[in-house]
Design a protein around this motif. Structure first.
Motif, PDB file in Angstrom:
ATOM      1  N   GLY A  94      -0.994  -2.711   1.095  1.00  0.00           N
ATOM      2  CA  GLY A  94      -1.247  -2.234  -0.258  1.00  0.00           C
ATOM      3  C   GLY A  94      -1.423  -0.732  -0.311  1.00  0.00           C
ATOM      4  N   THR A 116       2.102   0.923   0.305  1.00  0.00           N
ATOM      5  CA  THR A 116       2.995   0.707  -0.822  1.00  0.00           C
ATOM      6  C   THR A 116       2.600   1.567  -2.013  1.00  0.00           C
ATOM      7  OG1 THR A 116       3.373  -1.570  -0.115  1.00  0.00           O
ATOM      8  CG2 THR A 116       3.975  -1.023  -2.375  1.00  0.00           C
ATOM      9  N   SER A 117       1.301   1.705  -2.243  1.00  0.00           N
ATOM     10  CA  SER A 117       0.819   2.505  -3.358  1.00  0.00           C
ATOM     11  C   SER A 117       1.229   3.965  -3.200  1.00  0.00           C
ATOM     12  CB  SER A 117      -0.703   2.401  -3.462  1.00  0.00           C
ATOM     13  OG  SER A 117      -1.194   3.172  -4.537  1.00  0.00           O
ATOM     14  N   SER A 128      -6.021  -3.128  -2.825  1.00  0.00           N
ATOM     15  CA  SER A 128      -5.785  -1.908  -2.042  1.00  0.00           C
ATOM     16  C   SER A 128      -4.877  -0.953  -2.797  1.00  0.00           C
ATOM     17  CB  SER A 128      -5.160  -2.268  -0.698  1.00  0.00           C
ATOM     18  OG  SER A 128      -6.018  -3.113   0.025  1.00  0.00           O
ATOM     19  N   TYR A 129      -3.857  -1.514  -3.415  1.00  0.00           N
ATOM     20  CA  TYR A 129      -2.919  -0.707  -4.203  1.00  0.00           C
ATOM     21  C   TYR A 129      -3.674   0.049  -5.303  1.00  0.00           C
ATOM     22  CZ  TYR A 129       1.495   0.370  -6.628  1.00  0.00           C
ATOM     23  OH  TYR A 129       2.560   1.011  -7.201  1.00  0.00           O
ATOM     24  N   GLU A 130      -4.524  -0.675  -6.027  1.00  0.00           N
ATOM     25  CA  GLU A 130      -5.234  -0.071  -7.157  1.00  0.00           C
ATOM     26  C   GLU A 130      -6.292   0.940  -6.696  1.00  0.00           C
ATOM     27  OE1 GLU A 130      -6.708  -3.280  -9.523  1.00  0.00           O
ATOM     28  OE2 GLU A 130      -4.723  -3.733 -10.375  1.00  0.00           O
ATOM     29  N   SER A 188       4.995   4.486  -3.585  1.00  0.00           N
ATOM     30  CA  SER A 188       5.429   4.428  -4.992  1.00  0.00           C
ATOM     31  C   SER A 188       5.043   5.690  -5.745  1.00  0.00           C
ATOM     32  CB  SER A 188       4.823   3.204  -5.677  1.00  0.00           C
ATOM     33  OG  SER A 188       3.419   3.356  -5.852  1.00  0.00           O
ATOM     34  N   PHE A 201      -3.771  -7.230  -1.318  1.00  0.00           N
ATOM     35  CA  PHE A 201      -2.724  -6.231  -1.521  1.00  0.00           C
ATOM     36  C   PHE A 201      -2.948  -5.454  -2.820  1.00  0.00           C
ATOM     37  CE2 PHE A 201       1.289  -4.780  -3.226  1.00  0.00           C
ATOM     38  CZ  PHE A 201       1.934  -4.215  -2.132  1.00  0.00           C
ATOM     39  N   LYS A 202      -3.134  -6.183  -3.908  1.00  0.00           N
ATOM     40  CA  LYS A 202      -3.282  -5.519  -5.201  1.00  0.00           C
ATOM     41  C   LYS A 202      -4.549  -4.680  -5.255  1.00  0.00           C
ATOM     42  CE  LYS A 202      -3.165  -6.328 -10.199  1.00  0.00           C
ATOM     43  NZ  LYS A 202      -3.104  -7.331 -11.284  1.00  0.00           N
ATOM     44  N   THR A 246      -6.109   2.856  -4.018  1.00  0.00           N
ATOM     45  CA  THR A 246      -5.377   4.055  -3.616  1.00  0.00           C
ATOM     46  C   THR A 246      -4.848   4.795  -4.840  1.00  0.00           C
ATOM     47  OG1 THR A 246      -4.690   2.835  -1.639  1.00  0.00           O
ATOM     48  CG2 THR A 246      -3.551   4.903  -2.102  1.00  0.00           C
ATOM     49  N   GLU A 247      -4.320   4.048  -5.794  1.00  0.00           N
ATOM     50  CA  GLU A 247      -3.796   4.634  -7.033  1.00  0.00           C
ATOM     51  C   GLU A 247      -4.910   5.348  -7.804  1.00  0.00           C
ATOM     52  OE1 GLU A 247      -0.442   2.899  -9.922  1.00  0.00           O
ATOM     53  OE2 GLU A 247      -2.361   1.852 -10.112  1.00  0.00           O
TER      54      GLU A 247
END
Length: 342
Positions: free
Chosen positions: A199, A202-203, A166-168, A206, A163-164, A170-171
């Protein structure tokens, strides 16, 4: 032949302490454990398997179940690296690995039946797929078990922070000015596929971006072919993305191939990020920006969890999440303007 007494003499530790290290007892300092294991490797210590079996009531064998949907078996770059790390950690303590086969003496047997037949001390399951009845049967048994790359409540598990990562990823694309960001997803029946998709969503949520349904394409089971087909689908859109986050490196490599065949350039026309950091990712052109999984740590943590259960008889249901790292290479381009200094 090197004996446990020779190891004790060389290291200066007692035979009891050496024995505790060789049997992976927890209450030994890291410094002591390292010194003894280094001596074991240097001196080529090989314990007598028959004697060990009689005295310890162990088979000194660990069963391995490997489940993936591409049909490539142990040639899968991520899983093979994890198993190699796991093997190194248990082999130095005298364990052998037994890879599961559904057939013994020409009779089809379940994983549980086979491992009972072989008398293994424990089992490591490497799988991203949910709801395999054979695995569920094994998890409900009394055989010590550790699961890699899947999150289940019935057993000790080790997996990356999908998750993290993927989040990072995309960010990072957003920070470079990309707003039309698509995702080539891993199959929804896989734990990694679900977590990486979550992830991504959610990214962007946000960051205040809406994700068109057409910007999320199923890449199937993380294959190069799946990435190629998904990328072609994205390229057909009236407003294609400027960047793509793919849920696996093989998906990303297939996507890069589709972009090049379309007469476009990575990263000048389209930026691409993968996930895994398989060895091949640094050699494609351009080298792939990706999220690195620590396969060494995954294997080591899985070995520690399983050996603790084997040695103590305790049932462990810990969940260990391994950190990931964004590796920046040449497949991503910034869209932000850099004003010239006049």
């Amino acid at each position: 032949m090197v004996t446990i007494y020779d190891i004790a003499k060389k290291t200066g530790y007692s035979v009891t302490t050496v024995s505790k290290v060789l049997n992976n007892y927890k209450h030994v300092s890291h410094k002591t454990r390292k010194a003894i294991l280094d001596a074991v490797e240097e001196m080529g210590y090989l314990p007598n398997s028959h004697a060990r079996t009689l005295t310890t009531k162990k088979s000194w064998t660990i069963g391995v179940i490997f489940i993936e949907s591409l049909g490539v078996g142990m040639r899968h770059p991520f899983f093979s690296a994890v198993i190699e790390s796991f093997r190194k950690d248990v082999e130095v303590l005298g364990y052998d690995l037994l890879f599961a086969s559904r057939m013994i003496n020409n009779q089809q047997m379940s994983y549980l039946e086979q491992f009972k037949y072989r008398g293994v001390d424990g089992v490591v399951i490497v799988s991203s797929l949910f709801d395999d009845p054979q695995v569920e049967e094994l998890l409900e048994s009394s055989i010590p078990t550790v699961v890699i790359d899947l999150n289940v409540r019935e057993a000790a598990v080790v997996h990356s922070d999908n998750f993290k990562g993927s989040y990072e990823a995309t960010e990072y694309l957003y920070s470079l000015g990309h707003r039309r960001i698509a995702h080539i997803a891993g199959h929804a029946t896989t734990f990694a596929g679900q977590e990486r998709r979550n992830g991504f969503y959610t990214s962007l949520t946000s960051l205040g971006l809406e994700v068109p349904d057409s910007y999320v394409v199923d890449g199937e089971f993380f294959s190069k072919e799946g990435g190629y087909k998904a990328m072609n689908q994205l390229l057909q859109l009236s407003e294609p993305p400027t960047a793509v986050y793919a849920a696996g490196d093989m998906l990303a490599i297939g996507a890069m191939e589709a972009v090049k065949e379309a007469g476009l350039s990575v990263p000048d026309d389209l930026s691409i990020i993968g996930f895994d950091d398989i060895e091949l990712s640094q050699y494609v052109m351009p080298p792939l920006t990706t999220v690195r999984q620590d396969t060494t740590m995954i294997g080591q943590e899985a070995a520690t969890l399983l050996l603790h259960q084997i040695n103590t008889g305790e049932e462990v249901t810990d969940s260990i999440v391994i950190p990931v790292t964004l590796v920046k290479r040449g497949s991503v381009k910034s869209l932000q303007r850099v004003d010239k200094i006049t």
